[in-house]
Design a protein around this motif. Structure first.
Motif, PDB file in Angstrom:
ATOM      1  N   GLN A  14       7.176   5.591   4.420  1.00 36.55           N
ATOM      2  CA  GLN A  14       6.773   4.263   3.971  1.00 36.55           C
ATOM      3  C   GLN A  14       6.863   4.158   2.451  1.00 36.55           C
ATOM      4  OE1 GLN A  14       6.097   1.359   5.108  1.00 36.55           O
ATOM      5  NE2 GLN A  14       5.294   0.470   3.221  1.00 36.55           N
ATOM      6  N   ASP A  15       6.399   5.196   1.751  1.00 32.99           N
ATOM      7  CA  ASP A  15       6.393   5.177   0.291  1.00 32.99           C
ATOM      8  C   ASP A  15       6.662   6.590  -0.221  1.00 32.99           C
ATOM      9  OD1 ASP A  15       6.012   4.857  -2.386  1.00 32.99           O
ATOM     10  OD2 ASP A  15       3.901   4.312  -2.280  1.00 32.99           O
ATOM     11  N   PRO A  16       7.903   6.873  -0.659  1.00 29.26           N
ATOM     12  CA  PRO A  16       8.234   8.216  -1.143  1.00 29.26           C
ATOM     13  C   PRO A  16       7.361   8.672  -2.311  1.00 29.26           C
ATOM     14  CG  PRO A  16      10.233   6.943  -0.774  1.00 29.26           C
ATOM     15  CD  PRO A  16       9.081   5.991  -0.633  1.00 29.26           C
ATOM     16  N   TYR A  17       6.859   7.728  -3.100  1.00 34.25           N
ATOM     17  CA  TYR A  17       6.031   8.076  -4.255  1.00 34.25           C
ATOM     18  C   TYR A  17       4.566   8.288  -3.883  1.00 34.25           C
ATOM     19  CZ  TYR A  17      10.021   6.882  -7.194  1.00 34.25           C
ATOM     20  OH  TYR A  17      11.252   6.848  -7.790  1.00 34.25           O
ATOM     21  N   GLU A 365      12.178 -15.336   8.120  1.00 33.35           N
ATOM     22  CA  GLU A 365      11.550 -14.104   8.627  1.00 33.35           C
ATOM     23  C   GLU A 365      11.472 -13.022   7.547  1.00 33.35           C
ATOM     24  OE1 GLU A 365      10.183 -13.933  11.570  1.00 33.35           O
ATOM     25  OE2 GLU A 365      10.918 -15.863  12.299  1.00 33.35           O
ATOM     26  N   ALA A 366      11.141 -13.423   6.328  1.00 28.35           N
ATOM     27  CA  ALA A 366      11.110 -12.484   5.201  1.00 28.35           C
ATOM     28  C   ALA A 366       9.969 -11.478   5.315  1.00 28.35           C
ATOM     29  CB  ALA A 366      10.998 -13.258   3.889  1.00 28.35           C
ATOM     30  N   GLN A 367       9.032 -11.697   6.236  1.00 26.70           N
ATOM     31  CA  GLN A 367       7.935 -10.735   6.390  1.00 26.70           C
ATOM     32  C   GLN A 367       8.434  -9.410   6.963  1.00 26.70           C
ATOM     33  OE1 GLN A 367       8.428 -13.237   8.439  1.00 26.70           O
ATOM     34  NE2 GLN A 367       8.115 -12.606  10.545  1.00 26.70           N
ATOM     35  N   ASN A 368       9.640  -9.394   7.535  1.00 26.51           N
ATOM     36  CA  ASN A 368      10.205  -8.163   8.072  1.00 26.51           C
ATOM     37  C   ASN A 368      11.026  -7.394   7.044  1.00 26.51           C
ATOM     38  OD1 ASN A 368       9.250  -8.086  10.787  1.00 26.51           O
ATOM     39  ND2 ASN A 368      10.602  -9.776  11.279  1.00 26.51           N
ATOM     40  N   LEU A 369      10.968  -7.820   5.783  1.00 23.65           N
ATOM     41  CA  LEU A 369      11.673  -7.127   4.712  1.00 23.65           C
ATOM     42  C   LEU A 369      10.731  -6.175   3.986  1.00 23.65           C
ATOM     43  CD1 LEU A 369      13.577 -10.167   3.159  1.00 23.65           C
ATOM     44  CD2 LEU A 369      14.518  -8.445   4.694  1.00 23.65           C
ATOM     45  N   THR A 370      11.275  -5.062   3.545  1.00 26.96           N
ATOM     46  CA  THR A 370      10.490  -4.135   2.721  1.00 26.96           C
ATOM     47  C   THR A 370      10.558  -4.584   1.261  1.00 26.96           C
ATOM     48  OG1 THR A 370      12.373  -2.682   2.300  1.00 26.96           O
ATOM     49  CG2 THR A 370      11.067  -2.239   4.289  1.00 26.96           C
ATOM     50  N   LYS A 371       9.768  -3.952   0.414  1.00 25.69           N
ATOM     51  CA  LYS A 371       9.785  -4.277  -1.010  1.00 25.69           C
ATOM     52  C   LYS A 371      11.170  -4.041  -1.604  1.00 25.69           C
ATOM     53  CE  LYS A 371       4.968  -2.785  -1.477  1.00 25.69           C
ATOM     54  NZ  LYS A 371       4.064  -1.795  -2.091  1.00 25.69           N
ATOM     55  N   HIS A 372      11.810  -2.954  -1.209  1.00 24.37           N
ATOM     56  CA  HIS A 372      13.144  -2.640  -1.731  1.00 24.37           C
ATOM     57  C   HIS A 372      14.165  -3.679  -1.276  1.00 24.37           C
ATOM     58  CE1 HIS A 372      16.633  -0.308  -2.949  1.00 24.37           C
ATOM     59  NE2 HIS A 372      17.116  -0.449  -1.726  1.00 24.37           N
ATOM     60  N   ILE A 377      17.605  -8.633  -2.467  1.00 25.63           N
ATOM     61  CA  ILE A 377      17.967 -10.037  -2.236  1.00 25.63           C
ATOM     62  C   ILE A 377      17.782 -10.857  -3.505  1.00 25.63           C
ATOM     63  CG2 ILE A 377      17.301 -12.129  -0.983  1.00 25.63           C
ATOM     64  CD1 ILE A 377      16.495 -10.164   1.326  1.00 25.63           C
ATOM     65  N   LEU A 378      16.626 -10.737  -4.145  1.00 29.13           N
ATOM     66  CA  LEU A 378      16.338 -11.555  -5.319  1.00 29.13           C
ATOM     67  C   LEU A 378      17.262 -11.231  -6.489  1.00 29.13           C
ATOM     68  CD1 LEU A 378      12.430 -11.748  -5.305  1.00 29.13           C
ATOM     69  CD2 LEU A 378      14.058 -13.507  -4.656  1.00 29.13           C
ATOM     70  N   THR A 379      17.732 -10.002  -6.559  1.00 31.87           N
ATOM     71  CA  THR A 379      18.664  -9.648  -7.638  1.00 31.87           C
ATOM     72  C   THR A 379      20.084 -10.111  -7.351  1.00 31.87           C
ATOM     73  OG1 THR A 379      18.895  -7.434  -6.648  1.00 31.87           O
ATOM     74  CG2 THR A 379      17.327  -7.677  -8.458  1.00 31.87           C
ATOM     75  N   PRO A 399       8.358  -1.361  12.035  1.00 30.37           N
ATOM     76  CA  PRO A 399       7.355  -0.338  12.379  1.00 30.37           C
ATOM     77  C   PRO A 399       6.495   0.138  11.220  1.00 30.37           C
ATOM     78  CG  PRO A 399       9.576   0.600  12.376  1.00 30.37           C
ATOM     79  CD  PRO A 399       9.728  -0.885  12.274  1.00 30.37           C
ATOM     80  N   TYR A 400       6.985   0.016   9.962  1.00 27.66           N
ATOM     81  CA  TYR A 400       6.235   0.557   8.834  1.00 27.66           C
ATOM     82  C   TYR A 400       5.630  -0.518   7.942  1.00 27.66           C
ATOM     83  CZ  TYR A 400       8.274   5.078  10.020  1.00 27.66           C
ATOM     84  OH  TYR A 400       8.629   6.228  10.671  1.00 27.66           O
ATOM     85  N   LEU A 401       5.612  -1.758   8.393  1.00 28.74           N
ATOM     86  CA  LEU A 401       5.077  -2.845   7.574  1.00 28.74           C
ATOM     87  C   LEU A 401       3.872  -3.482   8.236  1.00 28.74           C
ATOM     88  CD1 LEU A 401       8.371  -4.672   6.443  1.00 28.74           C
ATOM     89  CD2 LEU A 401       7.081  -2.912   5.220  1.00 28.74           C
ATOM     90  N   ASP A 402       3.012  -4.075   7.411  1.00 28.48           N
ATOM     91  CA  ASP A 402       1.912  -4.882   7.925  1.00 28.48           C
ATOM     92  C   ASP A 402       1.770  -6.114   7.050  1.00 28.48           C
ATOM     93  OD1 ASP A 402       0.413  -4.190   5.622  1.00 28.48           O
ATOM     94  OD2 ASP A 402      -0.476  -2.452   6.627  1.00 28.48           O
ATOM     95  N   ALA A 403       0.707  -6.891   7.278  1.00 30.32           N
ATOM     96  CA  ALA A 403       0.553  -8.173   6.582  1.00 30.32           C
ATOM     97  C   ALA A 403       0.341  -8.012   5.084  1.00 30.32           C
ATOM     98  CB  ALA A 403      -0.623  -8.945   7.185  1.00 30.32           C
ATOM     99  N   TYR A 404       0.018  -6.787   4.627  1.00 31.93           N
ATOM    100  CA  TYR A 404      -0.376  -6.606   3.234  1.00 31.93           C
ATOM    101  C   TYR A 404       0.608  -5.786   2.401  1.00 31.93           C
ATOM    102  CZ  TYR A 404      -4.425  -7.840   5.945  1.00 31.93           C
ATOM    103  OH  TYR A 404      -5.255  -8.451   6.840  1.00 31.93           O
ATOM    104  N   ASN A 405       1.650  -5.226   3.036  1.00 25.22           N
ATOM    105  CA  ASN A 405       2.603  -4.428   2.260  1.00 25.22           C
ATOM    106  C   ASN A 405       4.054  -4.852   2.496  1.00 25.22           C
ATOM    107  OD1 ASN A 405       3.294  -3.399   4.765  1.00 25.22           O
ATOM    108  ND2 ASN A 405       2.685  -1.304   4.340  1.00 25.22           N
ATOM    109  N   ASN A 406       4.269  -5.964   3.198  1.00 27.73           N
ATOM    110  CA  ASN A 406       5.644  -6.404   3.471  1.00 27.73           C
ATOM    111  C   ASN A 406       6.255  -7.080   2.249  1.00 27.73           C
ATOM    112  OD1 ASN A 406       5.465  -9.596   3.873  1.00 27.73           O
ATOM    113  ND2 ASN A 406       3.638  -8.674   4.792  1.00 27.73           N
ATOM    114  N   GLY A 407       7.563  -7.282   2.292  1.00 25.95           N
ATOM    115  CA  GLY A 407       8.288  -7.830   1.155  1.00 25.95           C
ATOM    116  C   GLY A 407       7.890  -9.240   0.786  1.00 25.95           C
TER     117      GLY A 407
END
Length: 442
Positions: A14-17, A365-372, A377-379, A399-407
């Motif tokens: 979910q988050d390599p860092y 359906e942008a809620q299914n996008l990750t931060k990356h 897309i925006l760039t 599978p790895y997103l929820d309402a508070y960490n999605n794109g």
């Protein structure tokens, strides 16, 4: 007292860092976690990208020492790969199968027993995004936590894009007369750029007004367009009126819309895009895209050329276009779109590497996008373009997103302080009485 955190594989994917997120504590990565990460490296999606990235991060730590020993981290704390505590003896009577999850739990349990035997033993905590792993950990006496550092906002602080407040009737009267009020007249409250204010009479009369915050002049102003319908679609509630204002304003190139199914997000965005592109000619193309994430079981491979393969995934977009163009015959919409030539319906899979100048871009359906992915897309957005991101953060199929960490939530929170963006959460379902009831009850 410092603690020992045992990380599950899904935290790293979910988050390599995440390995740098545990302050001055000890981070332990079981060897089986490395095996699971290695099995995901060849995936050509976000999970595969994160697996490769975390592999490089851990490999880079080898320069500081041996991984099976404690290696100090730059932000404090230590990290090590646990090779020895793989004995299943403590759990063999509880969990019969030696699954990877159970092997991770065994590492945590053995570390816990080892620390318990010491006079000043450290607390051992297993960190996992998997709810059942946390349940199993609790059942065998281990402390378990979800990894929450990737959340951009807590539930009580989710930004809605509007603020409701009660004002004296004379203040509302001045707003009607002058078309604006200074923010100091309204309330001693921190407002965001382009935030809507729903102002009501403090005494309870029907008097009310909608204003929009202009942070540059430190004023709340009347809606500039005051247009309650677009491309034949009429606003049915106050939040839809707010959305129309954002969608039609050229000085707000980034718009985010959230809301339950049936609140009108897609229909309003498409109507605004058609008006901008076909009526006003302000953009040379209307580009509509959505991520290919199935609900339920995947359909597998689909026959035909690219457009035929995409049609089932893009059908919700076509349904709304059929409504807007009032088509009644099969194939009529395809003929209209072919004749216009300025409307493109595409999958997000093909957006990488593109540059999109002077286009009205809608990402559904942008809620299914990750931060990356949302950053990618925006760039891509070029000069004189406008982009609309929309979706329902409560309906996530990733599978790895929820309402508070999605794109989508990530963009809403990161851009709420910027003058070039606007956001509104649509509250009321307008698809039908049944759809509205289903959204509320189910």
């Amino acid at each position: 007292m410092s603690k020992i955190y045992v990380l599950d594989t899904n935290v790293l994917l979910q988050d390599p860092y995440s390995i740098f997120s545990f302050e001055d504590n000890e981070v332990v990565i079981p060897a089986v976690v490395l095996e699971e990460v290695d099995s995901k490296k060849r995936y050509m999606d976000e999970v595969g990208r994160n697996a490769r990235h975390v592999s490089r991060l851990i490999d880079g730590l080898r320069a500081s020492g041996k991984l099976h020993e404690k290696i100090p981290l730059e932000r404090g704390g230590t990290i090590r790969i646990e090779l020895n505590h793989r004995s299943f003896h403590e759990l063999q009577d509880i969990f019969v199968e030696k699954t990877n999850d159970n092997r991770i739990l065994a590492v945590a349990k053995n570390l816990y027993l080892e620390e318990q035997a010491k006079e000043n033993g450290k607390p051992v905590i297993i960190v996992s995004k998997d709810a059942l792993v946390r349940v199993k950990a609790d059942a065998i006496g281990l402390t378990a936590e979800d990894f929450l550092n990737d959340r951009v906002v807590e539930i009580e602080h989710i930004y809605t894009g509007f603020f409701e407040l009660l004002l004296p009737i004379e203040v509302l009267g001045r707003f009607y007369e002058k078309g604006e009020l200074s923010l100091s007249e309204v309330a001693n409250h921190p407002f965001y750029p382009n935030q809507f204010l729903l102002m009501k009479d403090i005494l309870g009369s029907s008097a009310s007004a909608i204003g929009m915050v202009d942070k540059t002049s430190k004023k709340v102003k009347k809606l500039t367009l005051n247009q309650e319908h677009v491309w034949g679609i009429h606003s049915r509630n106050v939040q839809q009126t707010m959305a129309i204002e954002l969608l039609l304003r050229k000085d707000i190139p980034l718009v985010t819309l959230t809301g339950k199914a049936g609140t009108g997000k897609t229909l309003l965005a498409l109507a605004a895009g058609l008006m901008h592109t076909e009526d006003f000619g302000e953009y040379k193309k209307l580009l509509v895209a959505r991520p290919i994430v199935p609900v339920g079981k995947d359909l597998g491979f689909l026959p035909g050329e690219k457009q035929e393969k995409l049609r089932p995934w893009m059908q919700p977009i076509y349904d709304n276009l059929e409504y807007l163009f009032n088509t009644k015959k099969p194939g009529e919409l395809d003929a209209i779109l072919a004749g216009l030539g300025s409307i493109e319906v595409e999958a997000l899979t093909y957006i990488r590497g593109r540059s999109l100048p002077k286009q009205f871009i809608i990402i559904d359906e942008a809620q299914n996008l990750t931060k990356h992915e949302v950053k990618t897309i925006l760039t891509r957005v070029g000069e004189e373009s406008k982009i609309v991101l929309m979706g329902d953060p409560e309906q996530i199929d990733h599978p790895y997103l929820d309402a508070y960490n999605n794109g989508l939530t990530y963009v809403v929170e990161k851009f709420k302080d910027q003058n070039i963006s606007g956001h509104v959460k649509l509250l009321k379902g307008e698809r039908s009485g049944l759809a509205r009831l289903a959204a509320d009850l189910l």
